[in-house]
Enzyme design. Structure first.
Site, PDB file in Angstrom:
ATOM      1  N   HIS A   1      44.056  92.471  96.543  1.00 44.53           N
ATOM      2  CA  HIS A   1      44.516  93.831  96.789  1.00 44.53           C
ATOM      3  C   HIS A   1      45.766  94.132  95.970  1.00 44.53           C
ATOM      4  CE1 HIS A   1      45.363  97.582  98.759  1.00 44.53           C
ATOM      5  NE2 HIS A   1      46.511  97.122  99.250  1.00 44.53           N
TER       6      HIS A   1
ATOM      7  N   CYS B   1      41.466 100.721  96.190  1.00 50.17           N
ATOM      8  CA  CYS B   1      42.840 100.320  95.862  1.00 50.17           C
ATOM      9  C   CYS B   1      43.066 100.242  94.366  1.00 50.17           C
ATOM     10  CB  CYS B   1      43.192  99.007  96.559  1.00 50.17           C
ATOM     11  SG  CYS B   1      42.882  97.491  95.637  1.00 50.17           S
TER      12      CYS B   1
ATOM     13  N   ASP C   1      52.053 101.508  98.396  1.00 46.49           N
ATOM     14  CA  ASP C   1      50.623 101.208  98.491  1.00 46.49           C
ATOM     15  C   ASP C   1      49.887 102.473  98.932  1.00 46.49           C
ATOM     16  OD1 ASP C   1      48.095 100.213  98.798  1.00 46.49           O
ATOM     17  OD2 ASP C   1      48.646  98.608 100.206  1.00 46.49           O
TER      18      ASP C   1
END
Length: 274
Positions: A105, A67, A120
């Site tokens: 995250h 991420c 995302d």
């Protein structure tokens, strides 16, 4: 860093001014071109919170990323293209009842045409296209159905499964800087509660499904007409793994991979009230 090379890497033909159509294309093309993966850590390398390193890895070496790498690179690209982007920290649902991981995250929210859009590109089973931050917003994407909902100033992203809804993560709209995640980047490479530490994996969405490598397995997930899923698992020898990574994900590693597939432990409860 060259923005045009990044766009070539994800299969986008030209620079476009900010618009929802362009944002959707960028988000989708990044997701289907850049695998979500933890392979570096399991090759004896470190993952760094550094966009230039992520650019070299993803664009020039044609690798995937976690991420921090994928969303960090996407953040840079959106800013270069003129989008108004805000960074937030999400807590991933650990799948242990009532427990969320730390606020580690990276998620991005783009302000466009008077609306806010969650972006995302750094989560393995998350959204395919940007989704508006609107309470009870339900949206089908590539066969999957997602739900945005708000509870007590926290936003929840849910995904429809056969027996109802499964929460993926939650976040507040507290603004963060990308640099704020240095400690959490280290956490994910050392914590037995982190999937990056516990599993060597690589994953890409495919039409109405997903293909994923984990440990010594290759898993193909396909959506059925009734909204269910069919999973096919193939066991892999260590000799087969490099071929699978090359053929399924376009990844050729320069160092030896040590396959790993362990179950994460419950996250530290101290993080539940962040």
């Amino acid at each position: 860093m060259d923005l045009k090379l990044y766009l070539q890497r994800i299969g986008v033909d030209s620079l476009q001014p900010p618009s929802l159509t362009a944002l959707r294309e960028l988000h989708y093309q990044h997701l289907i071109s850049v695998p979500f993966e933890s392979l570096s850590f399991h090759c004896g390398e470190r993952i760094f919170l550094d966009v230039e390193i992520s650019y070299e890895k993803i664009v020039r070496r044609r690798r995937g990323g976690c991420c921090y790498e994928s969303n960090g690179l996407f953040l840079w690209a959106l800013q270069e293209l003129g989008y108004h982007v805000v960074v937030h920290a999400a807590q991933i649902n650990s799948n242990f009842p009532g427990l969320f991981g730390p606020p580690s995250h990276v998620v991005l929210v783009v302000k466009l045409d008077g609306r806010k859009w969650l972006c995302d590109v750094g989560f393995g089973e998350g959204i395919i296209f940007p989704i508006p931050l609107e309470d009870e917003r339900e949206e089908e994407q590539n066969g999957w159905t997602f739900l945005m909902r708000e509870e007590e100033e926290e936003w929840y992203l849910d995904k429809k499964v056969e027996n109802g809804w499964r929460n993926i993560y939650k976040f507040t709209l507290t603004e963060r800087r990308f640099e704020d995640f240095v400690e959490m980047c280290d956490y994910h490479q050392s914590s037995p509660s982190s999937i990056i530490f516990c599993k060597s994996f690589c994953s890409l969405p495919i039409p109405r499904g997903r293909v994923t490598y984990i440990g010594h397995r290759l898993i193909s997930t396909e959506l059925t007409a009734g909204g269910g899923t069919v999973k096919t698992t193939r066991d892999l020898t260590e000799e087969e793994i490099p071929e699978v990574l090359r053929d399924k994900f376009g990844i050729v590693l320069s160092r030896k991979l040590v396959p790993k597939d362990e179950d994460p432990t419950p996250p530290n409860y101290d993080y539940q009230h962040e």
